[in-house]
Motif scaffolding. Structure first.
Motif, PDB file in Angstrom:
ATOM      1  N   GLN A 110       0.820  -1.212   0.000  1.00 18.95           N
ATOM      2  CA  GLN A 110       0.000   0.000   0.000  1.00 18.95           C
ATOM      3  C   GLN A 110       0.858   1.269   0.000  1.00 18.95           C
ATOM      4  O   GLN A 110       0.458   2.293  -0.555  1.00 18.95           O
ATOM      5  CB  GLN A 110      -0.950   0.005   1.201  1.00 18.95           C
ATOM      6  N   LYS A 111       2.040   1.185   0.594  1.00 21.15           N
ATOM      7  CA  LYS A 111       2.925   2.355   0.617  1.00 21.15           C
ATOM      8  C   LYS A 111       3.290   2.788  -0.804  1.00 21.15           C
ATOM      9  O   LYS A 111       3.246   3.972  -1.140  1.00 21.15           O
ATOM     10  CB  LYS A 111       4.192   2.027   1.411  1.00 21.15           C
ATOM     11  N   GLN A 112       3.634   1.809  -1.654  1.00 20.32           N
ATOM     12  CA  GLN A 112       3.977   2.145  -3.035  1.00 20.32           C
ATOM     13  C   GLN A 112       2.764   2.641  -3.801  1.00 20.32           C
ATOM     14  O   GLN A 112       2.867   3.558  -4.635  1.00 20.32           O
ATOM     15  CB  GLN A 112       4.565   0.918  -3.748  1.00 20.32           C
ATOM     16  N   MET A 113       1.589   2.079  -3.518  1.00 21.03           N
ATOM     17  CA  MET A 113       0.363   2.525  -4.174  1.00 21.03           C
ATOM     18  C   MET A 113       0.061   3.980  -3.820  1.00 21.03           C
ATOM     19  O   MET A 113      -0.382   4.764  -4.666  1.00 21.03           O
ATOM     20  CB  MET A 113      -0.804   1.606  -3.794  1.00 21.03           C
ATOM     21  N   THR A 114       0.344   4.344  -2.585  1.00 23.17           N
ATOM     22  CA  THR A 114       0.159   5.727  -2.146  1.00 23.17           C
ATOM     23  C   THR A 114       1.112   6.664  -2.887  1.00 23.17           C
ATOM     24  O   THR A 114       0.730   7.761  -3.307  1.00 23.17           O
ATOM     25  CB  THR A 114       0.385   5.830  -0.624  1.00 23.17           C
ATOM     26  N   ILE A 115       2.340   6.212  -3.075  1.00 25.01           N
ATOM     27  CA  ILE A 115       3.311   7.005  -3.836  1.00 25.01           C
ATOM     28  C   ILE A 115       2.849   7.155  -5.288  1.00 25.01           C
ATOM     29  O   ILE A 115       2.908   8.244  -5.874  1.00 25.01           O
ATOM     30  CB  ILE A 115       4.705   6.345  -3.780  1.00 25.01           C
ATOM     31  N   ASN A 116       2.375   6.063  -5.858  1.00 18.41           N
ATOM     32  CA  ASN A 116       1.917   6.086  -7.259  1.00 18.41           C
ATOM     33  C   ASN A 116       0.779   7.084  -7.470  1.00 18.41           C
ATOM     34  O   ASN A 116       0.718   7.757  -8.503  1.00 18.41           O
ATOM     35  CB  ASN A 116       1.447   4.699  -7.691  1.00 18.41           C
ATOM     36  N   ARG A 117      -0.102   7.158  -6.499  1.00 16.83           N
ATOM     37  CA  ARG A 117      -1.269   8.026  -6.611  1.00 16.83           C
ATOM     38  C   ARG A 117      -1.022   9.432  -6.087  1.00 16.83           C
ATOM     39  O   ARG A 117      -1.737  10.374  -6.433  1.00 16.83           O
ATOM     40  CB  ARG A 117      -2.451   7.422  -5.832  1.00 16.83           C
ATOM     41  N   GLY A 118      -0.036   9.565  -5.194  1.00 15.37           N
ATOM     42  CA  GLY A 118       0.163  10.844  -4.533  1.00 15.37           C
ATOM     43  C   GLY A 118      -0.990  11.162  -3.602  1.00 15.37           C
ATOM     44  O   GLY A 118      -1.299  12.329  -3.359  1.00 15.37           O
ATOM     45  N   MET A 119      -1.585  10.109  -3.075  1.00 18.79           N
ATOM     46  CA  MET A 119      -2.770  10.284  -2.234  1.00 18.79           C
ATOM     47  C   MET A 119      -2.937   9.046  -1.362  1.00 18.79           C
ATOM     48  O   MET A 119      -2.569   7.935  -1.766  1.00 18.79           O
ATOM     49  CB  MET A 119      -4.003  10.476  -3.126  1.00 18.79           C
ATOM     50  N   SER A 120      -3.498   9.239  -0.169  1.00 20.82           N
ATOM     51  CA  SER A 120      -3.743   8.116   0.730  1.00 20.82           C
ATOM     52  C   SER A 120      -5.221   8.069   1.106  1.00 20.82           C
ATOM     53  O   SER A 120      -6.020   8.842   0.584  1.00 20.82           O
ATOM     54  CB  SER A 120      -2.869   8.236   1.984  1.00 20.82           C
ATOM     55  N   GLY A 121      -5.573   7.172   2.022  1.00 21.17           N
ATOM     56  CA  GLY A 121      -6.963   7.064   2.440  1.00 21.17           C
ATOM     57  C   GLY A 121      -7.797   6.284   1.435  1.00 21.17           C
ATOM     58  O   GLY A 121      -7.270   5.667   0.498  1.00 21.17           O
ATOM     59  N   PHE A 122      -9.099   6.321   1.604  1.00 20.85           N
ATOM     60  CA  PHE A 122      -9.976   5.527   0.760  1.00 20.85           C
ATOM     61  C   PHE A 122     -10.003   6.020  -0.688  1.00 20.85           C
ATOM     62  O   PHE A 122     -10.345   5.268  -1.599  1.00 20.85           O
ATOM     63  CB  PHE A 122     -11.384   5.496   1.349  1.00 20.85           C
ATOM     64  N   ASN A 123      -9.616   7.267  -0.895  1.00 20.85           N
ATOM     65  CA  ASN A 123      -9.547   7.785  -2.266  1.00 20.85           C
ATOM     66  C   ASN A 123      -8.398   7.185  -3.067  1.00 20.85           C
ATOM     67  O   ASN A 123      -8.268   7.452  -4.257  1.00 20.85           O
ATOM     68  CB  ASN A 123      -9.401   9.313  -2.251  1.00 20.85           C
ATOM     69  N   LEU A 124      -7.582   6.392  -2.419  1.00 21.71           N
ATOM     70  CA  LEU A 124      -6.436   5.786  -3.085  1.00 21.71           C
ATOM     71  C   LEU A 124      -6.866   4.942  -4.285  1.00 21.71           C
ATOM     72  O   LEU A 124      -6.258   5.015  -5.354  1.00 21.71           O
ATOM     73  CB  LEU A 124      -5.666   4.913  -2.080  1.00 21.71           C
ATOM     74  N   ALA A 134      -2.967   3.701  -9.001  1.00 19.02           N
ATOM     75  CA  ALA A 134      -2.381   3.229  -7.747  1.00 19.02           C
ATOM     76  C   ALA A 134      -1.533   1.979  -7.960  1.00 19.02           C
ATOM     77  O   ALA A 134      -0.492   1.805  -7.320  1.00 19.02           O
ATOM     78  CB  ALA A 134      -3.487   2.947  -6.730  1.00 19.02           C
ATOM     79  N   LEU A 135      -1.958   1.120  -8.866  1.00 20.93           N
ATOM     80  CA  LEU A 135      -1.176  -0.082  -9.157  1.00 20.93           C
ATOM     81  C   LEU A 135       0.153   0.261  -9.818  1.00 20.93           C
ATOM     82  O   LEU A 135       1.111  -0.510  -9.716  1.00 20.93           O
ATOM     83  CB  LEU A 135      -1.976  -1.017 -10.064  1.00 20.93           C
ATOM     84  N   GLY A 136       0.201   1.407 -10.493  1.00 23.74           N
ATOM     85  CA  GLY A 136       1.434   1.833 -11.146  1.00 23.74           C
ATOM     86  C   GLY A 136       1.407   1.659 -12.653  1.00 23.74           C
ATOM     87  O   GLY A 136       2.466   1.596 -13.296  1.00 23.74           O
ATOM     88  N   ILE A 137       0.213   1.575 -13.233  1.00 25.74           N
ATOM     89  CA  ILE A 137       0.053   1.395 -14.679  1.00 25.74           C
ATOM     90  C   ILE A 137      -0.240   2.748 -15.308  1.00 25.74           C
ATOM     91  O   ILE A 137      -1.204   3.425 -14.924  1.00 25.74           O
ATOM     92  CB  ILE A 137      -1.081   0.398 -14.976  1.00 25.74           C
TER      93      ILE A 137
END
Length: 211
Positions: A110-124, A134-137
């Motif tokens: 989840q940490k990398q997914m947060t970096i990919n999105r530049g956002m955390s929480g349920f909006n991730l 978020a997956l990085g695609i």
């Protein structure tokens, strides 16, 4: 001859396949070897040439949507309003039906997914474009590839079981179309990573899973 994996995505109604994907684990392995992923919590069924909300409605077939006509279990990765979304191709080849992956509960890196999105929480990852980002695609490179052998894959043997599945009409389709209000959207009731879920509808204890 279809593989056992491919057979999961055909031989029964697309709506049933969409429901059965809830709780299954999606993972994506990037070129640098890092893995991200999560549990599917929301899907939508698109029933091909007779479905007014489908990219293949009335037999429309373009180079862009050609992957929809491929084998069951293939990836249909497309761009809409500058964002990428991800469908699983279902039914036999040349029958352009698909299941949109609409919401994902992050469980892998989840940490990398947060970096990919530049956002955390349920909006991730509570939306089809959000979860792909978020997956990085960030391209259509995997469009048309079989999930079974792709860096983007769905584990059909692992996951969690929803306590209850809610069925509604789809989001973001033309409601004036003949199928605009058909009940083809399915989600894990109470899961906070379902798109558009209000706070009072969220189950923050077990996220709507059994066990």
């Amino acid at each position: 001859m279809l593989t056992k994996y491919q057979r999961f995505f055909t031989g029964r109604p697309t709506e049933e396949i969409a429901r059965s994907l809830l709780g299954k684990l999606i993972t994506y392995t990037s070129v640098d070897g890092s893995k991200t992923g999560g549990l599917i919590v929301e899907t939508e069924a698109y029933l091909g040439e007779n479905d007014s909300a489908s990219h293949a409605y009335n037999g429309r077939r373009t180079n862009y949507s050609e992957s929809l006509y491929g084998n069951p279990g293939n990836i249909y990765l497309y761009q809409i309003r500058g964002h990428y979304c991800f469908d699983v191709v279902v039914q036999d080849a040349e029958e352009p039906q698909g299941v949109l992956i609409r919401g994902l509960e992050p469980t892998v890196n989840q940490k990398q997914m947060t970096i990919n999105r530049g956002m955390s929480g349920f909006n991730l990852s509570n939306g089809p474009a959000k979860l792909v980002q978020a997956l990085g695609i960030h391209s259509r490179e995997l469009d048309g590839h079989p999930l079974e052998t792709s860096p983007l894959t769905i584990d059909l043997t692992a996951g969690r079981k929803p306590r209850k599945i809610t069925t509604t009409s789809r989001i973001g389709v033309n409601l004036k179309g003949k199928d605009g209000r058909k009940p083809y959207r399915f989600y894990v009731k109470g899961n906070p990573y379902v798109s558009g879920l209000r706070k009072r509808e969220m189950n923050l204890e077990d996220y709507g899973w059994e066990g």
